[in-house]
Design a protein around this motif. Structure first.
Motif, PDB file in Angstrom:
ATOM      1  N   ALA A  14       8.071  -8.263  11.688  1.00  0.00           N
ATOM      2  CA  ALA A  14       7.056  -8.851  10.929  1.00  0.00           C
ATOM      3  C   ALA A  14       5.802  -7.726  11.192  1.00  0.00           C
ATOM      4  CB  ALA A  14       6.564  -9.962  11.328  1.00  0.00           C
ATOM      5  N   ARG A  15       5.646  -7.203  12.296  1.00  0.00           N
ATOM      6  CA  ARG A  15       4.551  -6.252  12.523  1.00  0.00           C
ATOM      7  C   ARG A  15       4.916  -5.118  11.852  1.00  0.00           C
ATOM      8  NH1 ARG A  15       3.879  -7.208  18.993  1.00  0.00           N
ATOM      9  NH2 ARG A  15       2.760  -8.987  18.863  1.00  0.00           N
ATOM     10  N   ARG A  16       6.215  -4.521  11.482  1.00  0.00           N
ATOM     11  CA  ARG A  16       6.560  -3.529  10.759  1.00  0.00           C
ATOM     12  C   ARG A  16       6.281  -3.784   9.398  1.00  0.00           C
ATOM     13  NH1 ARG A  16      11.127  -2.618  14.177  1.00  0.00           N
ATOM     14  NH2 ARG A  16      12.513  -4.043  12.954  1.00  0.00           N
ATOM     15  N   GLN A  17       6.482  -5.018   8.951  1.00  0.00           N
ATOM     16  CA  GLN A  17       6.261  -5.285   7.516  1.00  0.00           C
ATOM     17  C   GLN A  17       4.913  -5.291   7.223  1.00  0.00           C
ATOM     18  OE1 GLN A  17       8.845  -7.274   5.425  1.00  0.00           O
ATOM     19  NE2 GLN A  17       7.688  -8.595   4.308  1.00  0.00           N
ATOM     20  N   PHE A  18       4.242  -5.928   8.193  1.00  0.00           N
ATOM     21  CA  PHE A  18       2.660  -6.165   8.184  1.00  0.00           C
ATOM     22  C   PHE A  18       2.045  -4.659   7.891  1.00  0.00           C
ATOM     23  CE2 PHE A  18      -1.371  -8.143   8.133  1.00  0.00           C
ATOM     24  CZ  PHE A  18      -2.107  -7.411   9.045  1.00  0.00           C
ATOM     25  N   GLY A  19       2.401  -3.795   8.940  1.00  0.00           N
ATOM     26  CA  GLY A  19       1.807  -2.285   8.992  1.00  0.00           C
ATOM     27  C   GLY A  19       2.124  -1.981   7.296  1.00  0.00           C
ATOM     28  N   ARG A  20       3.291  -2.032   6.874  1.00  0.00           N
ATOM     29  CA  ARG A  20       3.662  -1.551   5.597  1.00  0.00           C
ATOM     30  C   ARG A  20       2.937  -2.003   4.542  1.00  0.00           C
ATOM     31  NH1 ARG A  20       9.375  -1.219   7.350  1.00  0.00           N
ATOM     32  NH2 ARG A  20       9.542  -3.392   6.758  1.00  0.00           N
ATOM     33  N   LEU A  21       2.532  -3.229   4.483  1.00  0.00           N
ATOM     34  CA  LEU A  21       1.729  -4.094   3.508  1.00  0.00           C
ATOM     35  C   LEU A  21       0.193  -3.438   3.665  1.00  0.00           C
ATOM     36  CD1 LEU A  21       3.023  -7.703   3.830  1.00  0.00           C
ATOM     37  CD2 LEU A  21       3.281  -6.246   1.670  1.00  0.00           C
ATOM     38  N   VAL A  22      -0.238  -3.311   4.907  1.00  0.00           N
ATOM     39  CA  VAL A  22      -1.590  -2.737   5.168  1.00  0.00           C
ATOM     40  C   VAL A  22      -1.554  -1.241   4.582  1.00  0.00           C
ATOM     41  CG1 VAL A  22      -3.234  -2.018   6.592  1.00  0.00           C
ATOM     42  CG2 VAL A  22      -2.140  -4.353   7.046  1.00  0.00           C
TER      43      VAL A  22
ATOM     44  N   ILE B 279      -4.323  -0.330   1.414  1.00  0.00           N
ATOM     45  CA  ILE B 279      -5.104   0.842   1.601  1.00  0.00           C
ATOM     46  C   ILE B 279      -4.873   1.677   0.329  1.00  0.00           C
ATOM     47  CG2 ILE B 279      -6.048   2.862   2.985  1.00  0.00           C
ATOM     48  CD1 ILE B 279      -5.142   1.039   5.292  1.00  0.00           C
ATOM     49  N   ALA B 280      -3.666   1.971   0.283  1.00  0.00           N
ATOM     50  CA  ALA B 280      -3.411   2.956  -0.929  1.00  0.00           C
ATOM     51  C   ALA B 280      -3.836   2.367  -2.326  1.00  0.00           C
ATOM     52  CB  ALA B 280      -1.630   3.398  -0.813  1.00  0.00           C
ATOM     53  N   SER B 281      -3.336   1.140  -2.457  1.00  0.00           N
ATOM     54  CA  SER B 281      -3.686   0.444  -3.831  1.00  0.00           C
ATOM     55  C   SER B 281      -5.280   0.477  -3.951  1.00  0.00           C
ATOM     56  CB  SER B 281      -3.130  -0.866  -3.782  1.00  0.00           C
ATOM     57  OG  SER B 281      -3.456  -1.783  -2.902  1.00  0.00           O
ATOM     58  N   PHE B 282      -5.986   0.173  -2.791  1.00  0.00           N
ATOM     59  CA  PHE B 282      -7.424   0.185  -3.017  1.00  0.00           C
ATOM     60  C   PHE B 282      -7.908   1.558  -3.252  1.00  0.00           C
ATOM     61  CE2 PHE B 282     -11.560  -1.228  -2.492  1.00  0.00           C
ATOM     62  CZ  PHE B 282     -12.405  -0.326  -1.693  1.00  0.00           C
ATOM     63  N   VAL B 283      -7.480   2.474  -3.060  1.00  0.00           N
ATOM     64  CA  VAL B 283      -7.760   4.165  -3.301  1.00  0.00           C
ATOM     65  C   VAL B 283      -7.496   4.269  -4.619  1.00  0.00           C
ATOM     66  CG1 VAL B 283      -7.358   6.410  -2.791  1.00  0.00           C
ATOM     67  CG2 VAL B 283      -7.747   4.888  -0.812  1.00  0.00           C
ATOM     68  N   LEU B 284      -6.141   3.826  -4.976  1.00  0.00           N
ATOM     69  CA  LEU B 284      -5.955   4.090  -6.309  1.00  0.00           C
ATOM     70  C   LEU B 284      -6.986   2.977  -7.389  1.00  0.00           C
ATOM     71  CD1 LEU B 284      -3.277   4.965  -8.117  1.00  0.00           C
ATOM     72  CD2 LEU B 284      -2.480   2.430  -8.045  1.00  0.00           C
ATOM     73  N   PHE B 285      -7.125   1.960  -6.717  1.00  0.00           N
ATOM     74  CA  PHE B 285      -8.168   1.154  -7.741  1.00  0.00           C
ATOM     75  C   PHE B 285      -9.599   1.755  -7.893  1.00  0.00           C
ATOM     76  CE2 PHE B 285      -9.578  -2.424  -9.565  1.00  0.00           C
ATOM     77  CZ  PHE B 285     -11.175  -2.767  -9.025  1.00  0.00           C
TER      78      PHE B 285
ATOM     79  N   VAL C 100      -2.057  -4.366  -8.741  1.00  0.00           N
ATOM     80  CA  VAL C 100      -1.168  -3.995  -7.499  1.00  0.00           C
ATOM     81  C   VAL C 100      -2.023  -4.142  -6.477  1.00  0.00           C
ATOM     82  CG1 VAL C 100      -0.591  -2.035  -6.381  1.00  0.00           C
ATOM     83  CG2 VAL C 100       0.183  -2.308  -8.826  1.00  0.00           C
ATOM     84  N   MET C 101      -3.440  -4.033  -6.268  1.00  0.00           N
ATOM     85  CA  MET C 101      -4.240  -4.252  -5.148  1.00  0.00           C
ATOM     86  C   MET C 101      -4.363  -5.636  -4.808  1.00  0.00           C
ATOM     87  SD  MET C 101      -8.225  -3.314  -4.538  1.00  0.00           S
ATOM     88  CE  MET C 101      -8.781  -4.615  -5.806  1.00  0.00           C
ATOM     89  N   LEU C 102      -4.533  -6.399  -5.792  1.00  0.00           N
ATOM     90  CA  LEU C 102      -4.442  -7.918  -5.571  1.00  0.00           C
ATOM     91  C   LEU C 102      -2.939  -8.304  -4.929  1.00  0.00           C
ATOM     92  CD1 LEU C 102      -5.875  -9.911  -8.466  1.00  0.00           C
ATOM     93  CD2 LEU C 102      -6.778  -9.604  -6.119  1.00  0.00           C
ATOM     94  N   PHE C 103      -1.931  -7.965  -5.232  1.00  0.00           N
ATOM     95  CA  PHE C 103      -0.661  -8.115  -4.832  1.00  0.00           C
ATOM     96  C   PHE C 103      -0.702  -7.791  -3.295  1.00  0.00           C
ATOM     97  CE2 PHE C 103       3.833  -8.649  -4.574  1.00  0.00           C
ATOM     98  CZ  PHE C 103       4.247  -7.479  -3.703  1.00  0.00           C
ATOM     99  N   PHE C 104      -1.144  -6.509  -2.984  1.00  0.00           N
ATOM    100  CA  PHE C 104      -0.901  -6.099  -1.629  1.00  0.00           C
ATOM    101  C   PHE C 104      -1.777  -7.163  -0.720  1.00  0.00           C
ATOM    102  CE2 PHE C 104       2.020  -2.825  -0.986  1.00  0.00           C
ATOM    103  CZ  PHE C 104       2.356  -2.353  -2.111  1.00  0.00           C
ATOM    104  N   ILE C 105      -2.903  -7.116  -1.174  1.00  0.00           N
ATOM    105  CA  ILE C 105      -3.973  -7.945  -0.372  1.00  0.00           C
ATOM    106  C   ILE C 105      -3.421  -9.335  -0.163  1.00  0.00           C
ATOM    107  CG2 ILE C 105      -6.119  -8.989  -0.405  1.00  0.00           C
ATOM    108  CD1 ILE C 105      -7.310  -6.734  -1.923  1.00  0.00           C
TER     109      ILE C 105
ATOM    110  N   LEU D  90      -2.457 -10.962   3.780  1.00  0.00           N
ATOM    111  CA  LEU D  90      -3.013 -12.053   4.033  1.00  0.00           C
ATOM    112  C   LEU D  90      -1.998 -13.019   4.458  1.00  0.00           C
ATOM    113  CD1 LEU D  90      -6.224 -12.148   1.948  1.00  0.00           C
ATOM    114  CD2 LEU D  90      -5.961 -11.584   4.268  1.00  0.00           C
ATOM    115  N   LYS D  91      -1.291 -13.219   3.581  1.00  0.00           N
ATOM    116  CA  LYS D  91      -0.152 -14.135   3.867  1.00  0.00           C
ATOM    117  C   LYS D  91       0.762 -13.703   5.146  1.00  0.00           C
ATOM    118  CE  LYS D  91       2.662 -16.765   0.477  1.00  0.00           C
ATOM    119  NZ  LYS D  91       3.809 -16.528  -0.612  1.00  0.00           N
ATOM    120  N   ASN D  92       0.839 -12.634   5.605  1.00  0.00           N
ATOM    121  CA  ASN D  92       1.939 -12.225   6.554  1.00  0.00           C
ATOM    122  C   ASN D  92       1.116 -12.067   7.851  1.00  0.00           C
ATOM    123  OD1 ASN D  92       5.076 -11.770   6.016  1.00  0.00           O
ATOM    124  ND2 ASN D  92       3.601 -11.203   4.049  1.00  0.00           N
ATOM    125  N   PHE D  93      -0.348 -12.306   7.948  1.00  0.00           N
ATOM    126  CA  PHE D  93      -0.939 -11.698   8.908  1.00  0.00           C
ATOM    127  C   PHE D  93      -0.661 -12.814  10.018  1.00  0.00           C
ATOM    128  CE2 PHE D  93      -4.466 -10.459  11.172  1.00  0.00           C
ATOM    129  CZ  PHE D  93      -4.961 -11.541  11.949  1.00  0.00           C
ATOM    130  N   GLY D  94      -0.212 -14.077   9.883  1.00  0.00           N
ATOM    131  CA  GLY D  94       0.094 -15.041  10.826  1.00  0.00           C
ATOM    132  C   GLY D  94       1.312 -14.601  11.640  1.00  0.00           C
TER     133      GLY D  94
END
Lengths: 133, 187
Positions: free
Chosen positions: A33-41, A45-51, A110-115, A119-123
């Motif tokens: 889950a932590r690895r997945q969370f890292g990938r999502l974060v 970030i990348a999608s925010f920069v793209l945005f 894309v940015m909304l999807f990643f955010i 948030l869903k996987n944070f827990g």
């Protein structure tokens, strides 16, 4: 007492082994889950920069297009616009920088999807939490 | 009524996170018995058993329904044990890879049950049988453990050990013969 070959080969593990296996798998779930969370974060970030890039591009395209000039006619030439509303709408539509709008909407999506996923996987990155897929 | 392994896996993949624990409960002893039979070390068998179920959990989506879950998890256990021995380097890998060749005649071997019964008679107690099995080459220990410890069919064993069916049958019979010789040897 005689033992069959099957009796001899059957060995009873320690009682703690089951709990150890379950705990180990739980640890792996948290690590995953932590690895997945890292990938999502990273994705967020990348999608925010793209945005940001998409916003800048769209802004540039809008200012370079004739759309602002046509839009300003709404304030200055109201009466004429009412008479020629069809032609005005066509001109307004034609002047829209469609490519930049498409890129902007895509980047926003894309940015909304990643955010949302982040948030869903944070827990789930906390121990004893279950992974939300 | 007990759920089938397939049902449990389907339940797990549908989102019931604790369903997998039932599979651990069902097969933990089998995996431990098999790995203990090869390592004869409680600690090593426990470590390998843990690794086996972690790998099974990680790869559960790749589980092929045409094999039983027991066959699949014992295959993982076998591969994990080999990796363990490779790291420890105290048993030559070639000892497990000894296929003895394909012998069509061995397909005609008589049922090995009389041999197994004879061995049960020869061994006076569990400790003597245990010591005798320990003296066998790893390849025989492995197939005897799968056949008599895990009650696998020859076809299932062939899948786990990745050797032809006739080779597996031959090795079980040779293993039993070797075990009988060890038990008969003067002490």
């Amino acid at each position: 007492m005689k033992h069959t070959l099957s009796d001899n080969l059957s060995v009873t593990p320690r009682e703690s082994l089951y709990a150890t296996i379950v705990a180990r798998i739980d640890m792996e779930k948290v690590r995953h889950a932590r690895r997945q969370f890292g990938r999502l974060v990273s994705g967020a970030i990348a999608s925010f920069v793209l945005f940001i890039g998409a916003v800048q591009y769209a802004t540039l395209q809008f200012t370079q297009s004739e759309f602002p000039q046509y839009l300003s006619l709404i304030l200055s030439e109201k009466t004429d616009l009412f008479n020629y509303w069809r032609e005005f709408l066509y001109a307004l539509t034609e002047s829209l920088p469609l490519l930049s709008i498409t890129i902007f909407l895509g980047a926003f999506g894309v940015m909304l999807f990643f955010i949302q996923k982040t948030l869903k996987n944070f827990g789930s990155v906390l121990p004893h939490a279950t992974l939300i897929s | 009524m007990n759920k089938s392994d397939q049902d449990i896996i389907t339940e797990y993949l549908s989102g019931n996170e604790i369903a997998f624990n039932e599979l651990i409960q069902r097969y933990m002893t089998s995996v431990y018995t098999f790995t203990y039979g090869l390592t004869h070390s409680v600690q090593d068998a426990e470590d390998i058993t843990q690794d086996t179920f972690v790998k099974a959990w990680k790869n559960i989506k790749k589980y092929d329904k045409k094999y039983t879950f027991k066959t699949w998890v014992l295959t993982i256990a076998r591969n994990t044990t080999y990796d363990f021995f490779r790291k420890k380097k105290n048993i030559p890998f070639s000892a497990f890879d000894n296929t003895d060749g394909d012998n069509v005649l061995t397909a005609q071997l008589a049922d090995e049950q009389p041999l197994a019964l004879e061995i049960s008679v020869l061994a006076e107690d569990k400790d003597i049988l245990d010591t005798a099995i320990e003296q066998l080459p790893p390849v025989y220990k492995e197939v005897i453990s799968l056949r008599y410890g895990q009650d696998l069919t020859f076809e299932e064993m062939s899948v786990v050990v990745k050797r032809p069916l006739n080779t597996v049958k031959s090795q079980v019979r040779r293993g039993l013969i070797a075990l009988k010789e060890v038990l008969r040897a003067p002490k």
